[in-house]
Design a protein around this motif. Sequence first.
Motif, mmCIF file in Angstrom:
data_model
loop_
_atom_site.group_PDB
_atom_site.id
_atom_site.type_symbol
_atom_site.label_atom_id
_atom_site.label_comp_id
_atom_site.label_asym_id
_atom_site.label_seq_id
_atom_site.Cartn_x
_atom_site.Cartn_y
_atom_site.Cartn_z
ATOM 1 N N PHE A 191 0.863 -1.190 0.000
ATOM 2 C CA PHE A 191 0.000 0.000 0.000
ATOM 3 C C PHE A 191 0.892 1.229 0.000
ATOM 4 N N LYS A 192 0.452 2.253 -0.736
ATOM 5 C CA LYS A 192 1.240 3.480 -0.807
ATOM 6 C C LYS A 192 0.315 4.680 -0.907
ATOM 7 N N ALA A 193 0.622 5.721 -0.156
ATOM 8 C CA ALA A 193 -0.153 6.967 -0.210
ATOM 9 C C ALA A 193 0.792 8.128 0.051
ATOM 10 N N GLY A 194 0.434 9.275 -0.479
ATOM 11 C CA GLY A 194 1.316 10.422 -0.275
ATOM 12 C C GLY A 194 0.747 11.699 -0.841
ATOM 13 N N GLY A 195 1.569 12.718 -0.811
ATOM 14 C CA GLY A 195 1.167 14.022 -1.309
ATOM 15 C C GLY A 195 2.321 14.727 -1.989
ATOM 16 N N ASN A 196 1.993 15.556 -2.978
ATOM 17 C CA ASN A 196 2.978 16.351 -3.703
ATOM 18 C C ASN A 196 2.578 17.812 -3.649
ATOM 19 N N CYS A 197 3.556 18.687 -3.652
ATOM 20 C CA CYS A 197 3.273 20.111 -3.818
ATOM 21 C C CYS A 197 4.285 20.698 -4.799
ATOM 22 N N TYR A 198 3.812 21.651 -5.605
ATOM 23 C CA TYR A 198 4.640 22.293 -6.624
ATOM 24 C C TYR A 198 4.437 23.799 -6.564
ATOM 25 N N PHE A 199 5.530 24.507 -6.707
ATOM 26 C CA PHE A 199 5.463 25.969 -6.736
ATOM 27 C C PHE A 199 6.226 26.470 -7.951
ATOM 28 N N LEU A 200 5.534 27.214 -8.807
ATOM 29 C CA LEU A 200 6.134 27.764 -10.025
ATOM 30 C C LEU A 200 6.563 29.196 -9.763
ATOM 31 N N LEU A 222 11.026 28.527 -13.003
ATOM 32 C CA LEU A 222 11.574 27.666 -11.957
ATOM 33 C C LEU A 222 10.450 26.958 -11.216
ATOM 34 N N LEU A 223 10.443 25.626 -11.298
ATOM 35 C CA LEU A 223 9.423 24.816 -10.627
ATOM 36 C C LEU A 223 10.075 24.054 -9.481
ATOM 37 N N LEU A 224 9.548 24.265 -8.281
ATOM 38 C CA LEU A 224 10.039 23.573 -7.096
ATOM 39 C C LEU A 224 9.021 22.522 -6.684
ATOM 40 N N GLY A 225 9.493 21.331 -6.320
ATOM 41 C CA GLY A 225 8.587 20.253 -5.957
ATOM 42 C C GLY A 225 8.999 19.581 -4.666
#
Length: 380
Positions: free
Chosen positions: A333-342, A347-350
């Motif tokens: 099982f796998k779960a998670g979250g991502n966030c990105y800021f442009l 420049l994209l930060l993740g």
Amino acid sequence: MGNKFRLTTLLLIVLITVGKAQNSYQKTDSTSLALFNASEWQKLISFGKDALNKGEDFPLLRLRIAYASFLRENYTDALTQYNKVLNNDKYNQIALYYACLCNTYLNRAENAGYLASQLDSNVVEGEQIHSFKLIDVGAESGIKFTNIYERGNSSFSRAFIDMRLNYKLSLSTSFSYYNQPVRNDNISQPGYYAKLTYTPFRQISFIGAYHYMRSNLWHLVYQNNAILGGIKYAGDGSDLQGDFVLSHIGDEKTRQYNLRFVKYLSGNLNFYSISRFSLVNVLDANNVVFQQLFGFKPIHNFWLEGVVTIGNQYNYAEADALYIYNGFDKTKFKAGGNCYFLLKHHLLLGLNYTFERKSDNIFKFNYLQHSINGGITWNF
């Protein structure tokens, strides 16, 4: 005498019908133009769609509806109209230009490239468009923590570059390194990945990828390989991709079949979902894996995603076979979250967090793993 009367009556009916249709067209044309000139975008969309439902369909009306939807950032609705125009006139420059922009804003670089190749001008939004283009370069790195002694903290890093070779062909390539301590040894795995995407048609792309991994474990060296082949259809409001992955990892051969569906729920990237169904055949067993992701943009240039993956993910390939961690154990099982800021459009930060429930491949004990991964991408 009777035949002449019937012919005259028929001609009168035809003339009356044509006259009504002409008057209806003129009224729809003038009303939609007035709403367009007044920048009454929502009223124009409602009026235009109602006219289309009544059978009053002509290119100028669809172009006006599409532009109104484009300005309201509903790119999928705009694409619906632009694609209708292009189906009848594939060289319509207005439809090509704005359809190209819509695909760009939906992160469909391949489809946008195909449309750019059909434009008479190579200037889009004030920028020169070239057949060859560097799309982006970047890197990511992360660490994986476990809660047991038998498994140490793993690490993963990757550097990548994406480019358009010509308007219809693009290449993504990367070098990676993965390391996992296992009791008194380590799995050391450098890798190379390349993916070609060919878009010979406006909405259809063909995908081919190759992933090589060299794994060292207990003084043994494994030459691992994976290949992917697939086809993708970019619809007006969604994407549909079918693909297969054939891999030879360690001593095990795996066949994986995937169906991926992307839905732009708000007509743009403000709210979207990605669903992926996979059938993984490994060790003479068929495992069904389901992955669901939802993403949204709460504020300007900032995105959040939540993702969950259910099923036996042993030798499981993700993201067009880009990620294949040759781990010693099975992920249940796998779960998670991502966030990105442009930042300033270039420049994209993740940042990513993932929680996993895993099972030892030999002694069958269970344990937990937490991962944190950060990345940086420069968009050209």
